[in-house]
Design an enzyme around this catalytic site. Sequence first.
Site, PDB file in Angstrom:
ATOM      1  N   LYS A  46      49.538   9.085 -52.133  1.00 25.22           N
ATOM      2  CA  LYS A  46      49.690   8.130 -51.050  1.00 25.22           C
ATOM      3  C   LYS A  46      49.626   6.739 -51.651  1.00 25.22           C
ATOM      4  O   LYS A  46      48.598   6.302 -52.173  1.00 25.22           O
ATOM      5  CB  LYS A  46      48.565   8.321 -50.037  1.00 25.22           C
ATOM      6  CG  LYS A  46      48.664   7.340 -48.903  1.00 25.22           C
ATOM      7  CD  LYS A  46      47.666   7.679 -47.827  1.00 25.22           C
ATOM      8  CE  LYS A  46      47.706   6.645 -46.737  1.00 25.22           C
ATOM      9  NZ  LYS A  46      46.625   6.869 -45.782  1.00 25.22           N
ATOM     10  N   LYS A  89      53.894  10.043 -49.990  1.00 24.77           N
ATOM     11  CA  LYS A  89      54.006   9.105 -48.875  1.00 24.77           C
ATOM     12  C   LYS A  89      53.959   7.681 -49.379  1.00 24.77           C
ATOM     13  O   LYS A  89      53.072   7.392 -50.178  1.00 24.77           O
ATOM     14  CB  LYS A  89      52.845   9.383 -47.924  1.00 24.77           C
ATOM     15  CG  LYS A  89      52.629   8.365 -46.853  1.00 24.77           C
ATOM     16  CD  LYS A  89      51.415   8.751 -46.050  1.00 24.77           C
ATOM     17  CE  LYS A  89      51.094   7.640 -45.082  1.00 24.77           C
ATOM     18  NZ  LYS A  89      49.839   7.859 -44.435  1.00 24.77           N
TER      19      LYS A  89
HETATM   20  C1  PBG Z   1      45.744   6.488 -43.066  1.00 28.79           C
HETATM   21  C2  PBG Z   1      47.153   6.727 -42.671  1.00 28.79           C
HETATM   22  C3  PBG Z   1      48.190   5.803 -42.832  1.00 28.79           C
HETATM   23  C4  PBG Z   1      49.327   6.400 -42.315  1.00 28.79           C
HETATM   24  C5  PBG Z   1      48.976   7.664 -41.911  1.00 28.79           C
HETATM   25  N1  PBG Z   1      47.608   7.851 -42.145  1.00 28.79           N
HETATM   26  C6  PBG Z   1      48.334   4.526 -43.432  1.00 28.79           C
HETATM   27  C7  PBG Z   1      47.384   3.579 -43.868  1.00 28.79           C
HETATM   28  O1  PBG Z   1      46.937   3.623 -45.026  1.00 28.79           O
HETATM   29  O2  PBG Z   1      47.086   2.669 -43.077  1.00 28.79           O
HETATM   30  C8  PBG Z   1      50.654   5.732 -42.278  1.00 28.79           C
HETATM   31  C9  PBG Z   1      51.726   6.419 -41.585  1.00 28.79           C
HETATM   32  C10 PBG Z   1      52.861   5.563 -41.246  1.00 28.79           C
HETATM   33  O3  PBG Z   1      52.980   4.408 -41.701  1.00 28.79           O
HETATM   34  O4  PBG Z   1      53.700   6.069 -40.514  1.00 28.79           O
HETATM   35  N2  PBG Z   1      44.873   7.270 -42.451  1.00 28.79           N
END
Ligand code: PBG
Length: 324
Positions: free
Chosen positions: A196, A249
């Site tokens: 991520k 991601k």
């Molecule tokens: C963190 C989380 C994030 C997303 C899903 N779970 C992002 C973040 O680090 O703020 C992002 C998903 C998206 O942008 O569609 N729990």
Amino acid sequence: MTFPQTRLRRLRKSGVLRDLVRETELSASDLVYPMFVEHGPDHRTPIASMPGIDRLSISNAVQEAGEAQALGINAVLLFGIPADKDEQGSGAWDDEGIVQLATRAIKEAYPEIAVICDLCLCEYTSHGHCGIVNSDGYVDNDATLELLARTATSQARAGADVIAPSDMMDGRIGVIRSELDREGFSDLALIAYSAKFASAFYGPFRDAAGSTPAFGDRRAYQMDPANAAEAVREALLDVEEGADVVMVKPALPYLDVIRRVKDATGVPVAAYNVSGEYAMIKAAAAAGYLDERTAVLEALTGIRRAGADIVISYHSKDVAKWLQ
Ligand code: PBG
């Protein structure tokens, strides 16, 4: 004299033959539809930066899950917006918390659709970070693990089919896996957000979930966009700790990472076509700069071609309709 290249051109002239030589399929059953759920009676709240996506009350989330299932989508991914936030994010492991209530309601109405619960504390903490914050302003990795495990078992009790930890704490997959096993949920699968990246493309999501960090950023626990070898190491570690699926991601800026993770791990790979990727296409289409349908189908096919078995996308319902 015929040039060899002309052969594929001949095949592409006919739709049937084109299908015969197509290497990558995109179908509704590859897709996961993410939803934002919030408290309150029957309502939906539009998210300005994500046209077409709303924050949903539980009854609306149930309805959307039913629509997704009717379109051939096999799974929804739930994010909760709690009524109250605190330092620790205690709303996350409340058995009557928003994700737990929504999971129960969806499974009761549509037992066939898989409910994947996103597991993170950032939507529940007052400071917006993904874990407990120490006096130095950094997240305490080890102290956070216990809270994540507690949240996982609460989501499991609510009926989650899959849990997807998105917090990026070190060692969390192992800790969550053993806690779930100890509590009798050894059949529940884990999709690890393994790679991520600290990304600008989460902007609209943070508006939607109200989870923008109040101070600092997430670069201490999310990955540097420059690093692909590290992503492979993270994914391998998560597999070792018990992840059933590993995730990359965002998706589109990281197609090479998807391919490398797929080749290195051999396990099913999920890719998250995140909020900013969605917003970008929606905005360009609204301005008349590109055709939404062709652009979305091309983008999602590209994510599949890169090696993703599962594509998580806010476009999922539209795509499933277009593919019918
Ligand atoms: C963190 C989380 C994030 C997303 C899903 N779970 C992002 C973040 O680090 O703020 C992002 C998903 C998206 O942008 O569609 N729990």
